[in-house]
Design a protein around this motif. Structure first.
Motif, mmCIF file in Angstrom:
data_model
loop_
_atom_site.group_PDB
_atom_site.id
_atom_site.type_symbol
_atom_site.label_atom_id
_atom_site.label_comp_id
_atom_site.label_asym_id
_atom_site.label_seq_id
_atom_site.Cartn_x
_atom_site.Cartn_y
_atom_site.Cartn_z
ATOM 1 N N ILE A 201 56.690 17.841 25.244
ATOM 2 C CA ILE A 201 56.010 16.902 26.185
ATOM 3 C C ILE A 201 55.088 15.553 25.359
ATOM 4 N N TYR A 202 55.041 15.884 24.153
ATOM 5 C CA TYR A 202 54.477 14.867 23.140
ATOM 6 C C TYR A 202 55.227 15.019 21.854
ATOM 7 N N ASP B 38 50.302 12.317 30.535
ATOM 8 C CA ASP B 38 50.636 12.489 31.994
ATOM 9 C C ASP B 38 51.533 13.493 32.386
ATOM 10 N N LEU B 39 51.236 14.778 32.734
ATOM 11 C CA LEU B 39 52.031 16.097 33.056
ATOM 12 C C LEU B 39 53.121 15.813 33.929
ATOM 13 N N GLN B 40 53.193 14.707 34.949
ATOM 14 C CA GLN B 40 54.195 14.519 35.627
ATOM 15 C C GLN B 40 55.342 13.357 34.969
ATOM 16 N N THR B 41 54.909 12.421 34.461
ATOM 17 C CA THR B 41 55.504 11.223 33.786
ATOM 18 C C THR B 41 55.931 11.507 32.346
ATOM 19 N N PHE B 42 54.970 12.110 31.634
ATOM 20 C CA PHE B 42 54.916 12.256 30.257
ATOM 21 C C PHE B 42 54.408 10.805 29.662
ATOM 22 N N VAL C 199 52.188 8.426 28.014
ATOM 23 C CA VAL C 199 50.983 8.630 26.847
ATOM 24 C C VAL C 199 49.967 7.395 26.681
ATOM 25 N N GLY C 200 48.664 7.804 26.628
ATOM 26 C CA GLY C 200 47.747 6.553 26.453
ATOM 27 C C GLY C 200 46.702 7.162 25.945
ATOM 28 N N ASN C 201 45.609 6.204 25.333
ATOM 29 C CA ASN C 201 44.532 6.695 24.650
ATOM 30 C C ASN C 201 43.363 6.240 25.622
ATOM 31 N N LEU C 202 42.299 7.033 25.558
ATOM 32 C CA LEU C 202 41.118 6.972 26.161
ATOM 33 C C LEU C 202 40.166 5.746 25.441
ATOM 34 N N VAL C 203 39.742 4.629 26.064
ATOM 35 C CA VAL C 203 39.025 3.863 25.606
ATOM 36 C C VAL C 203 37.638 4.201 25.280
#
Length: 733
Positions: A373-374, A415-419, A421-425
């Protein structure tokens, strides 16, 4: 075949159990030579018993099996068909990139025909060998169980004419030494001719066996060793364990009678041996009943016994924990992976899926199937966590493939539905992260360079709520429509707890018609300005409804807005805090005349409460009575709009924790009744308690019930503190 697979699993358990058993045996020898209590060793023997029947999946960096990939070598050596297993795993690796192979029905032989043909003869040979060994194994197990059952039935047959002396105490000349027999109702059987003091000590010893369920361990240990009858090392360990049960029982007796009487106790055992040597009668071994053996060694240990030292006991507990960590766990990787498959650096289980970080990314695994997933290296300690459909983990945003250094400087999510990816600010962009925590929608990050910490409210970027828009992008008309629809839903589903959270940076937003006037109020939960320290984003919070605002304090407050209507007309807003230590609290609010009114709350986790259609709420709250217990309490909204507890004459315990009664105890048939029935020392359960918390309904092992009078942590009829009456109590906090 199922039998072959079962035998293969037993082989694995036997090997791992032998290694773990050797460690437990060495530590038991050490405990026997220092001033430490025997119960420490018995706990380890109990863990070993489970290790021999239950495949462990716990992983630990302390595991000895990671030395030289020992776990992989064991698995490959004992595999029913290791060549096919390796091929299947290689295929499984391929399906990560090409999952259509299984969907299109392509078999392993279709993809690798030359491998399948080359190994076909070996596979048949291995199946024949394993099948023969499996049949031999199950035959041995059944024969041992038949022997155990036959010997036990024979013993019971000889005991049928035993004479009852007192409660659960019988005397017979059909045995050569005292013993305990029975499963559901164990009894003590004595030989004739014991003197008063000898008889007293022997009865005490046998009752200790019953009190601590040694007879159950005797049966379980025989059933377990029967599964591993082919392993001589485990038979030796089983024999040693039987002696440990006797030694531990002797130790309990000495603690009860005092060290000054241990010589008299030894004389009782010696007299019993003399009587046994003169007895030429029946001496058949019964593996699932208690008898006395190795009396000479027991007497020597009894005479050498000295009261355990606290420091030595603590040291043995630490060593025992080390044995468990090193010998009862597996390495932090998939033990069935062959050489060449990426190491599993970290695992996280969310109750449904297992997430594994490997050299080439993060995989989601369930029931033998996996998917990546990643894509990308995430380091050896990503500290994975899941919250509301997203997997969070630490990364080095500056890392390049093949680099030698790694430093966590960002919290990333998938996101475990759409996969997606992002970073928290984060406020400290680029700072090196020591650790982080995701707790009920609040993120806490601790840095080690430069030192410091920060805490923020989690949110989902781009989450839409209506017309493809985020909550902050709604027009006034859309916000009113959104709030009206949510209000109707809550009122139509009265008695239902509804999560109305819409998280954005540093805020949680909702729209509801809180006062029923037809206009929708905007609801905002956010940190109180200037009050919070970096470690607690919502410790001091501000709750806004319309133009009104109220500030409050909540220890580990959750970033969640809950709504509830008790009657289908009025709506209450609920906030939940986790508390510092097993002491949650739920806050209730309503909106009236342009003001926010706090309607009270209760010391229960709102997520575990039951909301009833009649508008009442029930949940468990902690009470210190004779121990820390949770009682079921009911609440309702009173005529004044405030939350109030519904009075009850009797409260039910949420869970009846078993506790040990140490002495005879008078039970009253009803609350306040003068007549009593005395019950003997045994395990009991607490079922109910009176509203004044002075009367507790107790149930004995036989099902007898009665009320115990408690005042100021004392039993008035006995004049003793509850700590002297009950043992094994649970005390939280």
């Amino acid at each position: 075949m199922i039998l072959m697979d079962l035998f293969e699993e037993v082989l694995h358990l036997s090997v791992y159990g032998t290694v773990a058993g050797a460690g437990v045996w060495l530590l038991s020898l050490l405990i026997g030579r220092v001033r430490a209590p025997k119960w420490i060793a018995l706990v380890l023997w109990g863990i070993l018993a489970f290790r021999l029947v239950i495949p462990f999946s716990f992983s630990s960096k302390m595991s000895v099996y990671q030395i030289g990939d020992l776990d992989m070598r064991i698995e490959n050596t004992l595999s029913l068909d290791r060549i096919y297993a390796e091929g299947a795993q290689n295929l499984q690796m391929g399906t990560v990139e090409s999952p259509k192979a299984f969907e299109e029905g392509i078999s392993f032989e279709d993809l690798y025909p030359q491998t399948a043909l080359a190994q076909a003869p070996d596979r048949t040979l291995w199946e024949l060998v394993y099948f023969g060994l499996s049949v031999l194994w199950i035959a041995g197990v059944l024969l041992l169980w038949l022997w155990g059952a036959f010997s036990y039935i024979s013993l019971k047959h000889r005991l049928r004419f035993a004479i009852r002396c007192e409660d659960s105490i019988y005397e017979t000349d059909g045995i050569s030494s005292p013993c305990v027999a029975g499963i559901f109702a164990p009894r003590v059987y004595l030989t004739p001719g014991l003197s008063g003091k000898q008889r007293e000590y022997i009865i005490m010893h046998e009752r200790m066996h019953i009190r601590y369920f040694d007879y159950i361990w005797k049966i379980l240990s025989f059933l377990i060793i029967s599964l591993h009858w082919f392993n001589p090392c485990l038979w030796l360990l089983w024999s040693y364990f039987q002696r440990e049960l006797e030694n531990a029982c002797d130790e309990r007796v000495i603690r009860r009678i005092g060290e000054e009487n241990k010589e008299d106790y030894s004389q009782s055992l010696l007299a019993m041996v003399c009587m046994k040597s003169r007895d030429k009668g029946w001496k058949m071994s019964v593996p699932i009943a208690f008898g006395e053996d190795d009396t000479k060694g027991r007497i020597q240990r009894i005479l050498k016994y000295r009261k355990p030292l606290v420091t030595v006991s603590v040291l043995m507990i630490v060593l025992g924990a080390g044995v468990c960590g090193g010998l009862f766990t597996m390495p932090s990787r998939d033990s069935m992976q062959p050489d060449g498959l990426e190491n599993v650096y970290d695992e996280y289980f969310d109750g449904n899926f297992t997430y594994q970080s490997r050299e080439d990314g993060i995989y989601r695994v369930r029931q033998g199937k996996e998917e990546r997933i990643y894509d990308g290296y995430v380091g050896a300690d990503p500290q994975m966590a899941v919250f509301e459909g997203r997997l969070y983990f630490l990364v080095d945003k500056l890392y390049t493939d093949g680099a030698l250094d790694w430093a966590a400087n960002a919290v990333r999510w998938v996101d475990l539905q759409t996969f997606e990816v992002g970073n928290l600010v984060l406020e400290r962009e680029g700072a090196l992260i020591d650790w982080y925590r995701v707790n009920d929608g609040v993120l806490t990050v601790v840095y080690f360079s430069p030192e410091g910490s920060e805490s923020t409210m989690l949110y989902h970027e781009g989450e839409t709520v209506m017309n493809g828009k985020m909550i902050t992008e709604l027009s006034d008309q859309e916000a009113r429509q959104f709030g009206a629809e949510m209000t109707d839903f809550i009122l139509e589903n009265k008695g239902t707890l509804v999560n109305i959270s819409n998280r954005v940076p540093n805020q949680n937003i909702a729209y509801l018609d809180m006062d029923g006037d037809g206009s929708v109020e905007k609801i905002i939960l956010e940190p109180a300005e200037g009050e919070n320290e970096a470690d607690w984003a919502l410790e001091f919070y501000c709750l806004r409804m319309g133009e009104a605002a109220i500030e409050g304090f909540g220890y580990s407050l959750a970033n969640t807005l809950w709504a509830w209507s008790p009657d289908g007309e009025e709506i209450f807003l609920i906030l939940y805090e986790d508390g510092p230590s097993a002491d949650p609290y739920s806050h209730f609010f309503y909106y009236q005349n342009g003001n926010i009114v706090e309607a009270g709350g209760f010391e229960a986790d709102i997520r575990n409460c039951v909301f009833h259609p009649d508008g009442t709420v029930s949940g468990g709250i902690s009470k210190e009575i004779i121990q820390t217990d949770w009682i079921e309490v009911h609440w309702q909204i009173g005529d004044d709009g405030m939350l109030e507890e519904i009075p009850q004459e009797i409260y039910e315990f949420v869970s009846g924790n078993e506790i040990e009664l140490l002495t005879e105890l008078p039970l009253h048939p009803e609350i306040g009744a003068e007549e009593t029935t005395v019950v003997k020392a045994q395990m009991v359960k607490a079922l109910r308690i009176s509203a004044d918390f002075n009367w507790i309904l107790i149930e004995t092992q036989s099902g007898e019930q009665g009320w115990v009078h408690i005042e100021n942590y004392e039993v008035p009829e006995l004049g003793r503190n509850v700590m002297e009456v009950f043992e094994g109590r649970y005390l939280a906090g």
